[in-house]
Design a protein around this motif. Structure first.
Motif, PDB file in Angstrom:
ATOM      1  N   LYS A  52       0.856  -1.182   0.000  1.00 43.06           N
ATOM      2  CA  LYS A  52       0.000   0.000   0.000  1.00 43.06           C
ATOM      3  C   LYS A  52       0.893   1.233   0.000  1.00 43.06           C
ATOM      4  O   LYS A  52       1.750   1.387   0.871  1.00 43.06           O
ATOM      5  CB  LYS A  52      -0.906  -0.006   1.230  1.00 43.06           C
ATOM      6  CG  LYS A  52      -1.853   1.173   1.303  1.00 43.06           C
ATOM      7  CD  LYS A  52      -2.751   1.021   2.543  1.00 43.06           C
ATOM      8  CE  LYS A  52      -3.670   2.188   2.713  1.00 43.06           C
ATOM      9  NZ  LYS A  52      -2.969   3.423   3.092  1.00 43.06           N
ATOM     10  N   VAL A  53       0.705   2.091  -1.015  1.00 39.24           N
ATOM     11  CA  VAL A  53       1.449   3.347  -1.120  1.00 39.24           C
ATOM     12  C   VAL A  53       0.412   4.457  -1.178  1.00 39.24           C
ATOM     13  O   VAL A  53      -0.316   4.579  -2.165  1.00 39.24           O
ATOM     14  CB  VAL A  53       2.341   3.380  -2.379  1.00 39.24           C
ATOM     15  CG1 VAL A  53       3.101   4.702  -2.449  1.00 39.24           C
ATOM     16  CG2 VAL A  53       3.296   2.196  -2.395  1.00 39.24           C
ATOM     17  N   GLY A  54       0.317   5.231  -0.096  1.00 45.51           N
ATOM     18  CA  GLY A  54      -0.745   6.236  -0.026  1.00 45.51           C
ATOM     19  C   GLY A  54      -2.093   5.530  -0.096  1.00 45.51           C
ATOM     20  O   GLY A  54      -2.358   4.602   0.662  1.00 45.51           O
ATOM     21  N   GLN A  55      -2.934   5.946  -1.046  1.00 45.71           N
ATOM     22  CA  GLN A  55      -4.249   5.316  -1.197  1.00 45.71           C
ATOM     23  C   GLN A  55      -4.246   4.166  -2.205  1.00 45.71           C
ATOM     24  O   GLN A  55      -5.259   3.500  -2.361  1.00 45.71           O
ATOM     25  CB  GLN A  55      -5.281   6.354  -1.648  1.00 45.71           C
ATOM     26  CG  GLN A  55      -5.582   7.396  -0.607  1.00 45.71           C
ATOM     27  CD  GLN A  55      -6.642   8.361  -1.110  1.00 45.71           C
ATOM     28  OE1 GLN A  55      -6.863   8.522  -2.308  1.00 45.71           O
ATOM     29  NE2 GLN A  55      -7.317   9.019  -0.176  1.00 45.71           N
ATOM     30  N   MET A  56      -3.141   3.939  -2.896  1.00 45.25           N
ATOM     31  CA  MET A  56      -3.087   2.880  -3.905  1.00 45.25           C
ATOM     32  C   MET A  56      -2.633   1.570  -3.263  1.00 45.25           C
ATOM     33  O   MET A  56      -1.689   1.538  -2.484  1.00 45.25           O
ATOM     34  CB  MET A  56      -2.144   3.254  -5.042  1.00 45.25           C
ATOM     35  CG  MET A  56      -2.623   4.459  -5.828  1.00 45.25           C
ATOM     36  SD  MET A  56      -4.315   4.301  -6.475  1.00 45.25           S
ATOM     37  CE  MET A  56      -4.129   2.952  -7.601  1.00 45.25           C
ATOM     38  N   LEU A  57      -3.341   0.501  -3.637  1.00 39.65           N
ATOM     39  CA  LEU A  57      -3.065  -0.805  -3.052  1.00 39.65           C
ATOM     40  C   LEU A  57      -2.899  -1.840  -4.146  1.00 39.65           C
ATOM     41  O   LEU A  57      -3.711  -1.920  -5.072  1.00 39.65           O
ATOM     42  CB  LEU A  57      -4.227  -1.229  -2.145  1.00 39.65           C
ATOM     43  CG  LEU A  57      -4.116  -2.635  -1.550  1.00 39.65           C
ATOM     44  CD1 LEU A  57      -3.053  -2.670  -0.471  1.00 39.65           C
ATOM     45  CD2 LEU A  57      -5.460  -3.069  -0.990  1.00 39.65           C
ATOM     46  N   TYR A  58      -1.824  -2.619  -4.050  1.00 41.71           N
ATOM     47  CA  TYR A  58      -1.651  -3.819  -4.869  1.00 41.71           C
ATOM     48  C   TYR A  58      -1.784  -4.991  -3.908  1.00 41.71           C
ATOM     49  O   TYR A  58      -1.112  -5.040  -2.877  1.00 41.71           O
ATOM     50  CB  TYR A  58      -0.283  -3.846  -5.557  1.00 41.71           C
ATOM     51  CG  TYR A  58      -0.038  -5.193  -6.200  1.00 41.71           C
ATOM     52  CD1 TYR A  58      -0.593  -5.494  -7.435  1.00 41.71           C
ATOM     53  CD2 TYR A  58       0.684  -6.175  -5.541  1.00 41.71           C
ATOM     54  CE1 TYR A  58      -0.421  -6.740  -8.010  1.00 41.71           C
ATOM     55  CE2 TYR A  58       0.862  -7.417  -6.104  1.00 41.71           C
ATOM     56  CZ  TYR A  58       0.309  -7.698  -7.335  1.00 41.71           C
ATOM     57  OH  TYR A  58       0.477  -8.939  -7.888  1.00 41.71           O
ATOM     58  N   LEU A  59      -2.662  -5.915  -4.249  1.00 35.28           N
ATOM     59  CA  LEU A  59      -2.935  -7.044  -3.365  1.00 35.28           C
ATOM     60  C   LEU A  59      -2.988  -8.306  -4.208  1.00 35.28           C
ATOM     61  O   LEU A  59      -3.529  -8.283  -5.318  1.00 35.28           O
ATOM     62  CB  LEU A  59      -4.282  -6.793  -2.673  1.00 35.28           C
ATOM     63  CG  LEU A  59      -4.779  -7.811  -1.670  1.00 35.28           C
ATOM     64  CD1 LEU A  59      -5.368  -7.076  -0.479  1.00 35.28           C
ATOM     65  CD2 LEU A  59      -5.854  -8.659  -2.294  1.00 35.28           C
ATOM     66  N   ASP A  60      -2.389  -9.382  -3.725  1.00 32.76           N
ATOM     67  CA  ASP A  60      -2.535 -10.656  -4.421  1.00 32.76           C
ATOM     68  C   ASP A  60      -2.803 -11.758  -3.414  1.00 32.76           C
ATOM     69  O   ASP A  60      -2.601 -11.588  -2.208  1.00 32.76           O
ATOM     70  CB  ASP A  60      -1.338 -10.979  -5.317  1.00 32.76           C
ATOM     71  CG  ASP A  60      -0.041 -11.166  -4.555  1.00 32.76           C
ATOM     72  OD1 ASP A  60      -0.066 -11.469  -3.358  1.00 32.76           O
ATOM     73  OD2 ASP A  60       1.018 -11.026  -5.178  1.00 32.76           O
ATOM     74  N   GLY A  61      -3.312 -12.865  -3.927  1.00 32.64           N
ATOM     75  CA  GLY A  61      -3.615 -13.977  -3.047  1.00 32.64           C
ATOM     76  C   GLY A  61      -3.873 -15.246  -3.825  1.00 32.64           C
ATOM     77  O   GLY A  61      -4.015 -15.232  -5.053  1.00 32.64           O
ATOM     78  N   ASN A  62      -3.896 -16.336  -3.099  1.00 30.53           N
ATOM     79  CA  ASN A  62      -4.204 -17.625  -3.700  1.00 30.53           C
ATOM     80  C   ASN A  62      -4.726 -18.570  -2.628  1.00 30.53           C
ATOM     81  O   ASN A  62      -4.494 -18.368  -1.432  1.00 30.53           O
ATOM     82  CB  ASN A  62      -2.968 -18.206  -4.392  1.00 30.53           C
ATOM     83  CG  ASN A  62      -1.870 -18.539  -3.413  1.00 30.53           C
ATOM     84  OD1 ASN A  62      -1.919 -19.549  -2.727  1.00 30.53           O
ATOM     85  ND2 ASN A  62      -0.870 -17.667  -3.328  1.00 30.53           N
TER      86      ASN A  62
END
Length: 150
Positions: A52-62
Motif C-alpha cells: 500500500k502506497v498512499g491510497q493505492m493498493l496492490y494485493l494478491d492472493g491464492n
C-alpha cells in the motif's frame, strides 16, 4: 540510515494531497465464503501479500481447497482493505472448477472480491460463481490494484 525513507508504524495523515504519508507491506490470509458463510471449508494452502502506497493498493492472493464445505451461494473473499471505488482485479489462474462456460471476470466491491462469468454466447450475461462451480480441490490465484479508503 543513508538512502532509506522510513514511515512510522502508525500513519501520520496529511491533508496535502501531494504528501506521501503512508507506505505499508504485509501479508493476509484469503478466506473463501459462499454467501458470506465458511461452514466446513478447509484448505490445502492459502496466502496473500499486499503493498500500500498512499491510497493505492496492490494485493494478491491464492488458495487451494481441501474441502469446499457445506456452505452454498455466491463465492467471495473479504480483503483486508476497503476500496473507495470498484477495483480492478485479475484472475491469474484457476483449477478444479466446473460448469463454467465463458470468461471469468473478477472485481472488488468495498472489501469483497467476487467472480462472475461472462457468457461466451453474448458477452453480456453475468452469472456469479457459486459453490456449484467449486470442487473440493479448487484453486485460484488472483491479484488486484485499486484506491483504498483511508
Amino acid at each position: 540510515l543513508s538512502g532509506q525513507l522510513k514511515f512510522p508504524a502508525t500513519q501520520n495523515p496529511s491533508a496535502n494531497g501531494n504528501t506521501l504519508d503512508d507506505y505499508e507491506e504485509g501479508t493476509w490470509t484469503p478466506t473463501v465464503m459462499f454467501a458470506g458463510v465458511t461452514t466446513g471449508i478447509t484448505y490445502t494452502s492459502r496466502a496473500g501479500t499486499y503493498v500500500k502506497v498512499g491510497q493505492m493498493l496492490y494485493l494478491d492472493g491464492n488458495f487451494r481447497l481441501s474441502s469446499k464445505g457445506a456452505a452454498t451461494g455466491e463465492a467471495q473473499i473479504t480483503t483486508p482493505f476497503t476500496f473507495s471505488t470498484e477495483a480492478g482485479a485479475v484472475l491469474n489462474y484457476c483449477g478444479g472448477m466446473s460448469s463454467i462456460t465463458g470468461t471469468i471476470v473478477t472485481w472488488v466491491q468495498s472489501a469483497t472480491l467476487k467472480w462472475r462469468v461472462n457468457s461466451s454466447t453474448n458477452g453480456t450475461v453475468n452469472t456469479s460463481l457459486t459453490d456449484a462451480n467449486f470442487g473440493n480441490t479448487s484453486e485460484i490465484f488472483f491479484s488486484m490494484v485499486g484506491r483504498v479508503s483511508q
